[in-house]
Design an enzyme around this catalytic site. Sequence first.
Site, PDB file in Angstrom:
ATOM      1  N   GLU A  99      -5.565   1.925  11.236  1.00  0.00           N
ATOM      2  CA  GLU A  99      -6.538   2.672  10.421  1.00  0.00           C
ATOM      3  C   GLU A  99      -7.701   3.269  11.239  1.00  0.00           C
ATOM      4  OE1 GLU A  99      -3.902   0.515   8.253  1.00  0.00           O
ATOM      5  OE2 GLU A  99      -5.365  -0.451   9.557  1.00  0.00           O
ATOM      6  N   ASP A 131       0.007  -3.970   2.703  1.00  0.00           N
ATOM      7  CA  ASP A 131       0.017  -5.402   2.389  1.00  0.00           C
ATOM      8  C   ASP A 131      -0.104  -5.634   0.887  1.00  0.00           C
ATOM      9  OD1 ASP A 131       0.192  -5.709   5.081  1.00  0.00           O
ATOM     10  OD2 ASP A 131      -1.852  -6.426   5.362  1.00  0.00           O
ATOM     11  N   ASP A 137       1.169  -0.536  13.363  1.00  0.00           N
ATOM     12  CA  ASP A 137       0.373  -1.247  12.363  1.00  0.00           C
ATOM     13  C   ASP A 137      -1.078  -1.305  12.838  1.00  0.00           C
ATOM     14  OD1 ASP A 137      -0.154  -2.653  10.057  1.00  0.00           O
ATOM     15  OD2 ASP A 137       1.047  -4.398  10.560  1.00  0.00           O
TER      16      ASP A 137
END
Length: 748
Positions: free
Chosen positions: A410, A481, A407
């Site tokens: 990015e 999300d 997670d």
Amino acid sequence: MGFGKLLGYVTEDDQVTIKYENQEVIIQVITEEIIRVLVPYWIKYYKSVAIEGNPQVPVDFEVSQAEDHISITTGSVILQLGDDFSFKFMDKFSDELLSSYDGTRTIMGGLSEEALALLIAEGHLFNADQYKNHKVQQLFKLNPEDRFYGTGDKTGFLNKRGYAYENWNSDIPQMHMENMPALYKSIPFIIGKRPGYTYGLFFDNTFHSYMDLGKESTDYFCYGADDGNLDFYFMAGEKMTDIVEHYTYLTGRAPLPQLWTLGYHQCRWGYESAKDIREVATKMRENRIPCETVQYDIDYMDGFRVFTWDEENYEPEGQLIKELAEDGFKAVCIIDPGVKADKGYFMYDEGIKNDYFAKDKDGKVYVNEVWPGDSVFPDFGKEEVRNWWSKSHKKLVDMGMQGIWNDMNEPASFKGPLPLDVQFHVNDRETDHSEMHNVYGHFMSKATFEGMKALTGKRPLVITRACYSGSQKYTAVWTGDNQSVWPHLQMLIPQLCNLGISGFPIAGTDIGGFGGDTKPELLMRWIEAAVFSTFFRNHCAKGHRMQEPWHFGEQTVNVYRKYVELHYRFLPYIYDLLFECQLTGLPVMRPLVLHYEDDENTYNLNDEFLVGENMLVAPVVEQGAFKRMVYLPSGTWIDYWTGQRHAGGNYIIVDAPIDVLPIFIKEGSIIPMYEPVQYVGEKPYDTLELLVAGESAWGSHYQDNGEDFRYLEGEYNLYSFTYENGKLETDMLHDNYEKYKEIKVINL
């Protein structure tokens, strides 16, 4: 300065170099159907991150030059190139599939730069970089009937015609609506479709890029990038399924997962202790809701330091995992890329000692803030860094971890985004964040996959939020999300269908929504809509309502159990489709247009999907609806619940009370099923049930141990079933694994 006049060409093996006055263009024939077009503004011999190995096969092709163009001809494609890099792709019958646009770009309907600047300053254009000419840019002719599919899990509807997107992996906290330019993944691949014609385009450029698919103009669609090359692969095919096969041939196909990983996962950012995890696991079994894992979000770590364990709140290392394993629970934990900048912490000390972290433009280790506070970022593009990260998973495997969830990759950061001049590597080549950003999650997933494979000998479960084209070789994905709102339930279908045809067959959404407070009706409809997703997880955020089904009353628990059990019933069919994916690249969840592309009723169908070719699912995705209209394509379709037959090519109205998900089986098909269990491995799968739809039917089924890689050495069974005149005939197409003790027929 444009390309100028066409001067000539040079042919070398599978490559043709086209000479213009001001620029070279390299054409590579990959296969008969796949042509690479490279305009080397940047690195002439750029090595793709998405495409590993050499996908080129020996192909006979011809090159010829006429007065005003050069033609390159394979058995399936004709490419003509003229002055100023005008080009036209045609099929073998010389019918045009795709061509360059010979006009100029008109941004925002021709607004002046002053007016455009005012709109940006006033906040009307929040993705302002979209509305400018780009360093790398190409316009393509747009036909009135063109539709576009693909682009991964971009928001919006199934058909991407009229949308503009960016490829820049982004952790965006606000509500994801259909006008979002970018989310967590960059998958710059589209399938272009109009009646009678199909093609694919993959733009292989990892810099910040832009795809305007007819929003700006009805005359052209546009690809642009801030840097790098114009580097795209054109794919020809008679059908949309051909394009998916070509694209996944290029970028790779997802390996078979372990069978248990396809089961149900429960998670919350907010299980803050061993007591919380244990209570949820206990409740799952008490309520007889099948479950494979209660996942460990960031709280399990010691101060959010990756590869550590908080013994104060989660009990001695490995103890809880071992205890829950006795009741069938597998351990899956989150790992973020940010390493706490903390002297004495082994990951930080090892990384500093070996020069493994990204640096700023002045050569100092770059520091930003993430969950642990001040953090540094591994330079995953370097092979030695990936090897170090891979081996670091031993600490988790020794605790009993069986899956890893990547997670914040990015990469996300709390003190503003990483500057574009932060220094990284792509293999041995130095570069910066502007090139590395979109593939940071890709390289992290690759390191995780290789580490878990080496450490366990089993097929790794890796889940990632951020990735790039080709990441499907290493990781499952989810859509990030989302929120507990009906529009996000509605978006589940086009997102997962487009992800699937973009190469990612193992994918899901956070069931019930990650942020916000879900409601009983929404949660029940969500578990129904998600029942055939291949990453099947309920996940929600701290500070919001608990989202396990028992918090919503007996009816919710009963409906929830019904559909989790149904998912387990159909596990062998889902697994069969993932075996098929090894051969064709086709996903499990599919848009109807993929198989009924000449049926105009499927072009923009956003609230139904196929599971393989033989099952149609029509979830209820509107609040308060207890009936719905369903479109059935050609063929005869049988209601799974009632056995009622319906002729295809029609719309029907079906009853859909809160506990009913409309499901239809195509007549003539055989669907394999298992008896429901509380978890994979609770008891042997020694009985196979065959759901037979119709008086005569055919189907196949794949069987292996569901864990390791011995199937690659031929240790598997492949069955072929024929049902006729009330009798089942079984042929073994491959026979090298323990067979079922019993095969039962269930007539629909």
